[in-house]
Design an enzyme around this catalytic site. Structure first.
Site, PDB file in Angstrom:
ATOM      1  N   GLY A 256       0.912  -1.043   0.141  1.00  0.00           N
ATOM      2  CA  GLY A 256      -0.130   0.365  -0.052  1.00  0.00           C
ATOM      3  C   GLY A 256       1.070   1.228  -0.662  1.00  0.00           C
ATOM      4  O   GLY A 256      -0.279   2.239  -0.142  1.00  0.00           O
ATOM      5  N   ARG A 338      -9.879   4.773 -12.530  1.00  0.00           N
ATOM      6  CA  ARG A 338      -9.187   4.656 -10.885  1.00  0.00           C
ATOM      7  C   ARG A 338     -10.084   6.556 -10.913  1.00  0.00           C
ATOM      8  O   ARG A 338     -10.514   6.613  -9.593  1.00  0.00           O
ATOM      9  CB  ARG A 338      -7.875   5.054 -10.754  1.00  0.00           C
ATOM     10  N   CYS A 369     -20.199   6.473 -22.925  1.00  0.00           N
ATOM     11  CA  CYS A 369     -21.308   7.290 -22.528  1.00  0.00           C
ATOM     12  C   CYS A 369     -21.403   7.778 -21.116  1.00  0.00           C
ATOM     13  O   CYS A 369     -22.886   6.777 -20.344  1.00  0.00           O
ATOM     14  CB  CYS A 369     -22.482   6.796 -23.421  1.00  0.00           C
ATOM     15  N   TYR A 399      -2.642  -0.419 -11.580  1.00  0.00           N
ATOM     16  CA  TYR A 399      -3.687  -0.721 -11.427  1.00  0.00           C
ATOM     17  C   TYR A 399      -4.913  -0.308 -12.591  1.00  0.00           C
ATOM     18  O   TYR A 399      -5.793  -0.491 -12.661  1.00  0.00           O
ATOM     19  CB  TYR A 399      -4.457   0.244 -10.382  1.00  0.00           C
TER      20      TYR A 399
END
Length: 441
Positions: A256, A338, A369, A399
């Site tokens: 992390g 993200r 859209c 990611y």
């Protein structure tokens, strides 16, 4: 909010180590002009700086020299990234049978693989047992049941097990990526006693080898306070169990570790992080009168994130008087979800030409859209930005490819690795034919 009024050069700490911008305004990564990449491979495209990725692997290996360092492959996984992680001495963290398949494809040493996941299927566990992975992080009672049922089918197998503990720490990050407080899905609760009960169960089992405890407090964490709090609580549990003769030789503090997406982000350097975590655990163990465990960490974003840049081509520009300028590109939330999912913040740079135009506040949006289809929420570009311009968004190595999807049936971009002046496609661009091939109806 970005308020700097001038158009800036490449901002340090955000771009790959090899990135530079020539006098003609063309961005160069790994010795390759991005204009060449766009012409040869099209846009959008993920650009992967092999040298930057390798250097960051080495930095973590050296900073955490007395830890086991597992590269968290969920951040970014290809055969190339797995191979570099192995070559630089890192171990590998995988979460599924699919991620394990990449490790097997490059003959990653089984003993240096850790299997993660909060709801591992029988197929995930069986694949790990068959390959002989070194560690399995168990997340629930049901996983223990499945694992104990499977082990006898693999003669000679006695997998090393870590128990994931929910330590009750609220990390300073987005709610969707804070993973150690009570109100979320991961691990055995420390507060309720479930974690201690699970440890005792494994200790009594003749099928599993109890190796230690695991914690992961969240993602994109820039400081050390949360990790230190988690380490103290795990050390206390470990000491309590030691009084009953249950030895836990390993302590995995998870990953992390954050990166700089903009100049406002200030991540803790790897060596400082290593020194802080080592010192906290040493002091806590000394105070509790227990031995020092073997420590482990799982960096993913901190290695892969800065090594990646996404290239886009501008398709439309809309000036909303008194509000902002919207710059629409040929990708969007299918290649970088993200921003929509975590309210993530990115930077953007004009990458294919020089401009002397004054800056304009822009929002870079995609072609989907969906009103939430935003790539860069707020930054500055030259006010003469126009259709056909090439843009680059840094910090997209972690990611973005992993979370890419096919909303609006848009094929996913390729991954182009660059090194020493050469570019090569390591993951090819999807095609509409690839999408249709899966529809058998």
């Amino acid at each position: 909010m970005t308020t700097t009024p001038e158009i800036r050069a490449l901002r340090p700490g955000i771009w790959p180590a090899t990135a530079e911008q020539g006098p003609d305004g063309v961005l160069i990564i790994g010795g390759v002009p991005v204009t060449d990449i766009a012409e040869r491979y099209g846009t959008p495209a993920y650009v992967f700086d092999e040298a930057d990725f390798r250097e960051r692997c080495t930095t973590f290996r050296e900073a955490f020299h007395d830890f086991d360092v597992y590269y968290a492959s969920k951040a970014f996984l290809t055969r190339t990234s797995a191979r570099i992680a192995e070559e630089t001495g890192l171990s590998l963290d995988v979460c599924t049978e699919g991620e394990l398949a990449y490790a097997k494809a490059v003959d990653f040493p089984a003993e240096r693989i850790l299997l993660h996941g909060n709801n591992k299927s029988e197929a995930d566990l069986a694949a790990a047992l068959a390959y002989g992975v070194g560690r399995i992080v168990v997340d629930s009672v049901e996983e223990l049941d499945r694992l104990e049922e499977l082990v006898p089918r693999f003669p000679g197998s006695r997998p090393g097990v870590l128990l994931r503990v929910t330590v009750g720490v609220q990390a300073d990050t987005h709610a969707h990526i804070a993973t150690a407080h009570e109100d979320q899905k991961f691990g055995f609760s420390l507060v309720s006693g479930d974690a201690e009960q699970a440890v005792r169960r494994v200790a009594d089992s003749g099928l599993l080898e109890l190796r230690g405890l695991h914690s992961h407090i969240g993602s994109q964490i820039l400081g050390t306070a949360g990790f230190e709090a988690a380490a103290k609580r795990l050390a206390e549990l470990r000491a309590r169990l030691a009084q009953d003769g249950i030895e836990l030789p390993e302590l995995d503090l998870g990953g992390g570790f954050g990166i700089a997406y903009t100049e406002h982000d200030v991540p803790t350097p790897a060596k400082e992080m290593a020194d802080n975590l080592r010192t906290v655990v040493e002091k806590e163990c000394a105070a509790l009168g227990v031995s020092m465990p073997r420590l482990a960490i799982e960096p993913g974003r901190a290695i892969a994130g800065p090594a990646g840049v996404t290239l886009y081509r501008v398709g439309a520009v809309k000036h909303r008087a008194g509000i902002r300028t919207f710059v629409a590109v040929d990708g969007g939330m299918s290649d970088n979800v993200r921003t929509a999912l975590y309210d993530a913040t990115y930077s953007v740079q004009l990458a294919g030409r020089v401009s002397d135009a004054p800056p304009a506040l822009v929002r870079v949006v995609g072609k989907h859209c969906d009103a939430g289809d935003v790539v860069v929420r707020e930054d500055h570009l030259p006010s003469d930005v126009r259709a056909g311009d090439l843009l680059a968004v840094p910090g997209t190595g972690a990611y973005c490819r992993s979370l890419a999807h096919n909303y609006n049936q848009i094929p996913r971009p390729p991954v182009i690795a660059v090194a020493e002046g050469r570019a090569r496609e390591i993951v090819r661009r999807e095609t509409v034919e690839d999408l249709m091939r899966l529809d058998v109806g």
